[in-house]
Design a protein around this motif. Structure first.
Motif, PDB file in Angstrom:
ATOM      1  N   ASP A  73       0.837  -1.201   0.000  1.00 18.06           N
ATOM      2  CA  ASP A  73       0.000   0.000   0.000  1.00 18.06           C
ATOM      3  C   ASP A  73       0.874   1.253   0.000  1.00 18.06           C
ATOM      4  OD1 ASP A  73      -2.133  -1.768   0.172  1.00 18.06           O
ATOM      5  OD2 ASP A  73      -2.250  -1.636   2.354  1.00 18.06           O
ATOM      6  N   PHE A  74       0.283   2.366  -0.429  1.00 17.84           N
ATOM      7  CA  PHE A  74       1.003   3.637  -0.506  1.00 17.84           C
ATOM      8  C   PHE A  74       0.412   4.633   0.486  1.00 17.84           C
ATOM      9  CE2 PHE A  74       1.689   1.665  -4.592  1.00 17.84           C
ATOM     10  CZ  PHE A  74       2.974   2.051  -4.964  1.00 17.84           C
ATOM     11  N   TRP A  75       1.268   5.284   1.270  1.00 21.60           N
ATOM     12  CA  TRP A  75       0.781   6.365   2.134  1.00 21.60           C
ATOM     13  C   TRP A  75       0.286   7.515   1.274  1.00 21.60           C
ATOM     14  CZ3 TRP A  75      -0.219   5.129   6.794  1.00 21.60           C
ATOM     15  CH2 TRP A  75       0.635   4.352   7.579  1.00 21.60           C
ATOM     16  N   ILE A  76      -0.834   8.118   1.671  1.00 20.53           N
ATOM     17  CA  ILE A  76      -1.246   9.405   1.099  1.00 20.53           C
ATOM     18  C   ILE A  76      -1.296  10.393   2.269  1.00 20.53           C
ATOM     19  CG2 ILE A  76      -2.474   8.384  -0.855  1.00 20.53           C
ATOM     20  CD1 ILE A  76      -5.129   8.958   0.610  1.00 20.53           C
ATOM     21  N   GLY A  77      -1.520  11.659   1.955  1.00 19.09           N
ATOM     22  CA  GLY A  77      -1.391  12.692   2.979  1.00 19.09           C
ATOM     23  C   GLY A  77      -2.620  12.941   3.830  1.00 19.09           C
ATOM     24  N   LEU A  78      -3.456  11.924   4.011  1.00 17.02           N
ATOM     25  CA  LEU A  78      -4.665  12.102   4.817  1.00 17.02           C
ATOM     26  C   LEU A  78      -4.464  11.451   6.176  1.00 17.02           C
ATOM     27  CD1 LEU A  78      -7.577  13.286   4.394  1.00 17.02           C
ATOM     28  CD2 LEU A  78      -8.315  10.958   3.902  1.00 17.02           C
ATOM     29  N   TRP A  79      -4.820  12.171   7.230  1.00 14.81           N
ATOM     30  CA  TRP A  79      -4.659  11.618   8.576  1.00 14.81           C
ATOM     31  C   TRP A  79      -5.565  12.365   9.539  1.00 14.81           C
ATOM     32  CZ3 TRP A  79      -1.506  13.854  12.810  1.00 14.81           C
ATOM     33  CH2 TRP A  79      -1.216  15.197  12.593  1.00 14.81           C
ATOM     34  N   ARG A  80      -5.676  11.846  10.741  1.00 17.59           N
ATOM     35  CA  ARG A  80      -6.443  12.559  11.751  1.00 17.59           C
ATOM     36  C   ARG A  80      -5.599  12.634  13.008  1.00 17.59           C
ATOM     37  NH1 ARG A  80      -8.480   8.871  15.329  1.00 17.59           N
ATOM     38  NH2 ARG A  80      -8.574   6.908  14.250  1.00 17.59           N
ATOM     39  N   ALA A 119      -5.108   5.973  12.304  1.00 20.95           N
ATOM     40  CA  ALA A 119      -5.309   7.404  12.077  1.00 20.95           C
ATOM     41  C   ALA A 119      -4.626   7.935  10.819  1.00 20.95           C
ATOM     42  CB  ALA A 119      -4.812   8.193  13.291  1.00 20.95           C
ATOM     43  N   CYS A 120      -3.873   7.093  10.119  1.00 20.42           N
ATOM     44  CA  CYS A 120      -3.175   7.529   8.908  1.00 20.42           C
ATOM     45  C   CYS A 120      -3.690   6.703   7.732  1.00 20.42           C
ATOM     46  CB  CYS A 120      -1.673   7.357   9.079  1.00 20.42           C
ATOM     47  SG  CYS A 120      -0.990   8.434  10.386  1.00 20.42           S
ATOM     48  N   VAL A 121      -3.634   7.269   6.543  1.00 21.56           N
ATOM     49  CA  VAL A 121      -4.364   6.666   5.419  1.00 21.56           C
ATOM     50  C   VAL A 121      -3.431   6.181   4.301  1.00 21.56           C
ATOM     51  CG1 VAL A 121      -6.161   7.080   3.677  1.00 21.56           C
ATOM     52  CG2 VAL A 121      -6.385   8.055   5.982  1.00 21.56           C
ATOM     53  N   VAL A 122      -3.757   4.981   3.824  1.00 18.95           N
ATOM     54  CA  VAL A 122      -3.045   4.421   2.676  1.00 18.95           C
ATOM     55  C   VAL A 122      -3.998   4.255   1.502  1.00 18.95           C
ATOM     56  CG1 VAL A 122      -1.326   3.114   4.001  1.00 18.95           C
ATOM     57  CG2 VAL A 122      -3.493   2.014   3.400  1.00 18.95           C
ATOM     58  N   MET A 123      -3.396   4.245   0.312  1.00 18.89           N
ATOM     59  CA  MET A 123      -4.118   3.820  -0.878  1.00 18.89           C
ATOM     60  C   MET A 123      -3.772   2.344  -1.060  1.00 18.89           C
ATOM     61  SD  MET A 123      -3.793   5.095  -4.843  1.00 18.89           S
ATOM     62  CE  MET A 123      -4.519   6.696  -4.541  1.00 18.89           C
ATOM     63  N   TYR A 124      -4.809   1.507  -1.079  1.00 16.71           N
ATOM     64  CA  TYR A 124      -4.592   0.069  -1.229  1.00 16.71           C
ATOM     65  C   TYR A 124      -3.869  -0.247  -2.541  1.00 16.71           C
ATOM     66  CZ  TYR A 124      -7.609  -1.913   2.501  1.00 16.71           C
ATOM     67  OH  TYR A 124      -8.149  -2.326   3.689  1.00 16.71           O
ATOM     68  N   HIS A 125      -2.915  -1.176  -2.460  1.00 14.54           N
ATOM     69  CA  HIS A 125      -2.329  -1.728  -3.674  1.00 14.54           C
ATOM     70  C   HIS A 125      -1.949  -3.177  -3.386  1.00 14.54           C
ATOM     71  CE1 HIS A 125       0.487  -2.458  -7.002  1.00 14.54           C
ATOM     72  NE2 HIS A 125      -0.346  -1.676  -7.645  1.00 14.54           N
ATOM     73  N   GLN A 126      -2.967  -4.045  -3.473  1.00 13.90           N
ATOM     74  CA  GLN A 126      -2.776  -5.464  -3.162  1.00 13.90           C
ATOM     75  C   GLN A 126      -3.343  -6.316  -4.304  1.00 13.90           C
ATOM     76  OE1 GLN A 126      -4.251  -6.257   0.836  1.00 13.90           O
ATOM     77  NE2 GLN A 126      -3.488  -4.281   1.520  1.00 13.90           N
ATOM     78  N   ASP A 144      -4.962   3.191   8.573  1.00 17.55           N
ATOM     79  CA  ASP A 144      -4.051   2.189   9.112  1.00 17.55           C
ATOM     80  C   ASP A 144      -3.316   2.808  10.299  1.00 17.55           C
ATOM     81  OD1 ASP A 144      -2.659  -0.167   9.357  1.00 17.55           O
ATOM     82  OD2 ASP A 144      -1.733  -0.090   7.367  1.00 17.55           O
ATOM     83  N   ARG A 145      -2.645   1.973  11.064  1.00 16.07           N
ATOM     84  CA  ARG A 145      -1.831   2.507  12.157  1.00 16.07           C
ATOM     85  C   ARG A 145      -0.648   3.268  11.562  1.00 16.07           C
ATOM     86  NH1 ARG A 145      -2.225  -2.646  13.778  1.00 16.07           N
ATOM     87  NH2 ARG A 145       0.033  -2.903  13.985  1.00 16.07           N
ATOM     88  N   CYS A 146      -0.353   4.437  12.127  1.00 16.58           N
ATOM     89  CA  CYS A 146       0.647   5.326  11.540  1.00 16.58           C
ATOM     90  C   CYS A 146       2.054   4.734  11.572  1.00 16.58           C
ATOM     91  CB  CYS A 146       0.636   6.668  12.270  1.00 16.58           C
ATOM     92  SG  CYS A 146      -0.973   7.490  12.139  1.00 16.58           S
ATOM     93  N   ASN A 147       2.280   3.750  12.446  1.00 12.49           N
ATOM     94  CA  ASN A 147       3.623   3.173  12.522  1.00 12.49           C
ATOM     95  C   ASN A 147       3.800   1.963  11.604  1.00 12.49           C
ATOM     96  OD1 ASN A 147       2.017   1.376  13.879  1.00 12.49           O
ATOM     97  ND2 ASN A 147       3.275   1.250  15.722  1.00 12.49           N
ATOM     98  N   MET A 148       2.772   1.626  10.847  1.00 14.94           N
ATOM     99  CA  MET A 148       2.907   0.533   9.871  1.00 14.94           C
ATOM    100  C   MET A 148       3.890   0.979   8.787  1.00 14.94           C
ATOM    101  SD  MET A 148       1.090  -1.956  10.942  1.00 14.94           S
ATOM    102  CE  MET A 148       0.731  -3.054   9.578  1.00 14.94           C
TER     103      MET A 148
END
Length: 150
Positions: A73-80, A119-126, A144-148
């Motif tokens: 998966d790829f991190w994108i810049g969305l989080w809370r 609290a952090c967001v990925v774009m799925y790539h599976q 996803d968890r931000c430390n993944m």
């Protein structure tokens, strides 16, 4: 690693995809965010369906080019930030773009965001995963968890 690709049509005219097949090189959200900022950019804000489609096309081209991109998966810049309301129905509204964009565009996978400690967001790539309720795990968003490491 990652090649910069530039277009003229979007507010963000240049994009850089960083994909690490070597799991030990994948990073957590804050590390990814810092790497982008050191590079003079920001983690990606996806502000429209058209921009989402552009990124999907870039990923498809990357996959087609035989560069060995597989599941990841790829991190994108969305989080809370802050967990005050993380479990309430207000949770989806607490997500914000790291670069300050106010775009309301979202592309969540079915039943996402699940909130809680994610609290952090990925774009799925599976591409090799069996499809779930929302179809293949490709390009939709998941918290996803931000430390993944992604």
């Amino acid at each position: 690693s990652g090649q910069k690709v530039c277009y003229g049509a979007f507010k963000h005219s240049c994009y850089k995809l960083a994909y690490f097949q070597d799991l030990s090189r994948r990073v957590g959200f804050q590390e990814a965010r810092q790497a982008c900022e050191i590079d003079g950019g920001a983690l990606l804000s996806l502000e429209s369906e058209a921009e989402q489609q552009l990124i999907e096309n870039m990923l498809q081209n990357l996959t087609k080019s035989g560069s060995g991109v597989s599941d990841g998966d790829f991190w994108i810049g969305l989080w809370r930030s802050g967990d005050g309301l993380a479990t309430s129905s207000a949770c989806p509204d607490l997500y914000q773009w790291a670069d300050g964009s106010m775009s309301p565009f979202r592309n969540w996978y079915t039943d996402e965001p699940s909130c809680g400690s994610e609290a952090c967001v990925v774009m799925y790539h599976q591409p090799t995963a069996n499809p779930g309720l929302g179809g293949p795990y490709l390009y939709q968003w998941n918290d996803d968890r931000c430390n993944m490491k992604h």
